[in-house]
Write a protein that holds these residues in place. Sequence first.
Motif, short mmCIF file in Angstrom:
data_model
loop_
_atom_site.label_atom_id
_atom_site.label_comp_id
_atom_site.label_asym_id
_atom_site.label_seq_id
_atom_site.Cartn_x
_atom_site.Cartn_y
_atom_site.Cartn_z
N MET A 1 -7.11 -1.13 5.70
CA MET A 1 -5.76 -0.96 5.18
C MET A 1 -4.84 -2.07 5.67
O MET A 1 -3.94 -2.53 4.94
CB MET A 1 -5.21 0.41 5.54
CG MET A 1 -5.98 1.58 4.94
SD MET A 1 -6.14 1.51 3.12
CE MET A 1 -4.45 1.87 2.62
N PHE B 1 -4.40 5.67 1.79
CA PHE B 1 -3.45 5.27 0.75
C PHE B 1 -2.39 6.35 0.55
O PHE B 1 -1.19 6.06 0.45
CB PHE B 1 -4.17 5.02 -0.58
CG PHE B 1 -4.56 3.59 -0.83
CD1 PHE B 1 -3.59 2.63 -1.09
CD2 PHE B 1 -5.89 3.20 -0.83
CE1 PHE B 1 -3.93 1.31 -1.35
CE2 PHE B 1 -6.25 1.88 -1.08
CZ PHE B 1 -5.26 0.93 -1.34
N ALA C 1 -2.99 -4.69 3.07
CA ALA C 1 -1.53 -4.78 3.07
C ALA C 1 -1.02 -6.21 3.14
O ALA C 1 0.18 -6.44 3.01
CB ALA C 1 -0.97 -3.97 4.23
N ILE D 1 0.81 -1.22 0.00
CA ILE D 1 0.00 0.00 0.00
C ILE D 1 0.85 1.27 0.00
O ILE D 1 0.31 2.37 -0.07
CB ILE D 1 -0.97 0.03 1.19
CG1 ILE D 1 -0.20 0.04 2.52
CG2 ILE D 1 -1.93 -1.14 1.12
CD1 ILE D 1 -1.08 0.23 3.74
N SER E 1 1.23 6.11 -1.29
CA SER E 1 0.73 5.88 -2.63
C SER E 1 0.27 7.18 -3.29
O SER E 1 -0.02 8.17 -2.61
CB SER E 1 -0.44 4.88 -2.61
OG SER E 1 0.01 3.59 -2.27
#
Length: 253
Positions: free
Chosen positions: A204, A25, A208, A3, A30
Amino acid sequence: MDITSRSVFMVGGTSGIGLELARRFREAGSTVVVGGRDTEVLAKLTAEGLGTVEIDVTDADSVARARDDVLEAHPDLDTVVTMAGIGVPEDLWDPAHFATAQAIVEVNLLGTIRVIDAFTPHLLARGAGTIVTVSSGIAFLPFPPMPTYGASKAAVHAYSEALRAQLAGTGVEVAELVPPAVATGMGSGNPRALSLDAYGAEVMELLAQDPTPHEILVRGVLMHRWAERDGTYAELVAQRSQALATLPGRTRN
């Protein structure tokens, strides 16, 4: 999924779960582009530092323009999240609900398919990437006041399964995000709704993982996802059916 280094297009990410994940993110490292219809909100998100593009998932031309704009700016795009969705109660005693049902299917199911179709050729050409669809706990455990919402999300689940099978071996992954009630606009009236922050953090963490799970199931949605397997389905549907009394006109004896 790593991520920290993705190039993400978050369709329908101007509020709620979508915006929460877009920000997470970005915070992880990212590059993120948020897509939505509200140009004023998009302008605020641009000022916040997020990439933005206007998109209406019910309009094929709008989807195509958004795709072209995103890929021109981010030719390395590797992650597409189809977050756009709507859901409202419907009274199935009243045939006038059909217009609402049609609008829900147009956004939740056909909008998802339009976005996937627009970006699949790019991801296949790369030989790698991830498509994240968004269904719902209601896809697996109906909430009777929202029949078409649940049906549309059940269809997204089935479509995601078939898409994953068709893309097997291409390097393009398909992950299905299955939210329970979350304290956003749609779920704010539910006292059991998860906080947006807690939901975002758990999602998240799951994303991941390597490999990326086929289904992103936070703890709060497990009772929905596995109700039939666990033998609790009928009881839970009966409990959730009590909410039908909140529909207008349901005070009849």
